[in-house]
Scaffold this motif. Structure first.
Motif, mmCIF file in Angstrom:
data_model
loop_
_atom_site.group_PDB
_atom_site.id
_atom_site.type_symbol
_atom_site.label_atom_id
_atom_site.label_comp_id
_atom_site.label_asym_id
_atom_site.label_seq_id
_atom_site.Cartn_x
_atom_site.Cartn_y
_atom_site.Cartn_z
ATOM 1 N N TYR A 3 73.472 -60.225 56.159
ATOM 2 C CA TYR A 3 72.801 -60.056 54.959
ATOM 3 C C TYR A 3 72.871 -61.512 54.165
ATOM 4 O O TYR A 3 73.827 -62.210 54.442
ATOM 5 N N TYR A 8 79.134 -57.553 54.984
ATOM 6 C CA TYR A 8 79.305 -56.304 55.415
ATOM 7 C C TYR A 8 80.037 -55.997 56.505
ATOM 8 O O TYR A 8 79.979 -56.688 57.783
ATOM 9 N N VAL A 15 83.551 -48.569 55.680
ATOM 10 C CA VAL A 15 82.705 -49.820 55.387
ATOM 11 C C VAL A 15 82.646 -50.456 54.281
ATOM 12 O O VAL A 15 83.115 -49.780 53.248
ATOM 13 N N ILE A 17 81.466 -53.274 51.462
ATOM 14 C CA ILE A 17 79.987 -54.163 51.117
ATOM 15 C C ILE A 17 80.653 -54.912 50.086
ATOM 16 O O ILE A 17 81.098 -54.690 49.023
ATOM 17 N N ASP A 35 69.505 -55.944 49.561
ATOM 18 C CA ASP A 35 70.673 -56.058 50.373
ATOM 19 C C ASP A 35 71.783 -54.832 50.175
ATOM 20 O O ASP A 35 71.915 -54.196 51.327
ATOM 21 N N ALA A 39 72.189 -52.023 52.672
ATOM 22 C CA ALA A 39 73.880 -51.564 53.399
ATOM 23 C C ALA A 39 74.243 -50.310 52.851
ATOM 24 O O ALA A 39 74.981 -49.747 53.741
ATOM 25 N N GLY A 43 75.581 -48.001 55.832
ATOM 26 C CA GLY A 43 76.875 -47.638 55.763
ATOM 27 C C GLY A 43 77.209 -46.121 55.911
ATOM 28 O O GLY A 43 78.133 -45.729 56.541
ATOM 29 N N ILE A 50 82.318 -46.009 52.092
ATOM 30 C CA ILE A 50 82.258 -47.071 51.795
ATOM 31 C C ILE A 50 82.847 -47.773 50.449
ATOM 32 O O ILE A 50 83.020 -47.179 49.463
#
Length: 259
Positions: A3, A8, A15, A17, A35, A39, A43, A50
């Motif tokens: 991204y 990420y 996950v 971010i 983005d 994401a 995710g 996340i």
């Protein structure tokens, strides 16, 4: 995933971010909103939790006021909110796996409300939350008028919106605005611990927990009891429930599959 404005990473079903515009304290521009939205949806397919956090010394300073703003009089804030912010906020709110905002530093304006959209917020004690909108003649947006009264009560929400004061992480914790405030030196380890706990937990059950708690604001008692019975019936048919019972009886840690 690659991204432009975020990092990420997927590790052990978790996950991460990371907002990655540290030169502007991770201010939100059009590309970052796109983005983050993508994401979050990705995710939910790649992991079972996340974690949303920020690079550098800030979590997110809110709207990047330098992002294409040449003439404030011609700025269409309604369009920006509807077309760019709403999809991002829905992506985190509707996410089928648990979301954890790891607020590592200042979270201001839309940045604060992005964090509050997550299921759980853990903040370092040096972090602050600022509903900064009134400082430039705006109302709280990015879901702020929805999250604040529900998470900190009407009186505190009104004061936060009108005065635009800095709210320390410890105040936010005491007011019920976030889950916990953690000493800075323990922050990273605490976030990792909680992320692993969620990533290894009964993921489908977590989805039902979110549905049940959120529905309670609009449901009557009868409606909520009916929903509880329905969701508990579904939870009782999962492999994770059977595993949880067996683990309890066998006095061992459960090994959940998320199904």
């Amino acid at each position: 995933m690659q991204y432009e404005t975020i990092l990420y990473e997927v590790e052990d079903d978790a996950v991460t971010i990371m907002l990655n515009r540290p030169d502007v304290m991770n201010g939100l521009n059009t590309q970052m909103r796109l983005d983050i939205t993508h994401a979050l949806m990705q995710g939910a397919r790649d992991g079972r939790v996340i974690v949303l956090t920020g690079a550098g010394r800030a979590f997110c300073s809110g709207q990047d006021l330098g992002d294409g703003i040449k003439n404030a009089a011609n700025l269409d804030l309604e369009r920006t909110l509807r077309e760019e912010y709403e999809p991002m906020l829905r992506a985190i709110y509707d996410c089928p796996v648990p979301t954890l905002a790891a607020v590592n530093g200042p979270a201001a304006g839309a940045g604060a409300n992005l964090a509050l959209a997550a299921d759980v917020v853990i903040a370092s004690k040096s972090a602050v939350f600022i509903q900064a909108f009134a400082r430039i003649g705006l109302i709280p947006d990015a879901g702020g008028t929805y999250w604040l009264p529900r998470q900190m009560g009407f009186a505190k929400a009104m004061g936060a919106a009108l005065f635009a004061d800095n709210i320390t992480a410890e105040q936010a914790d005491n007011w019920g605005m976030i889950w916990e405030a953690v000493d800075d030196e323990k922050f990273g380890a605490r976030v990792a611990e909680r992320a692993i706990q969620l990533a290894k937990g009964p993921t489908s059950t977590y989805r039902m927990v979110k549905e049940a708690l959120r529905s309670s604001y609009d449901n009557s008692l009868d409606d909520q009891l009916e929903l509880e019975a329905k969701l508990q019936g579904e939870a009782g048919k999962t492999r994770d429930f059977l595993e949880g019972v067996m683990a309890f009886l066998e006095k061992r840690p459960a090994k959940y599959e998320g199904r």
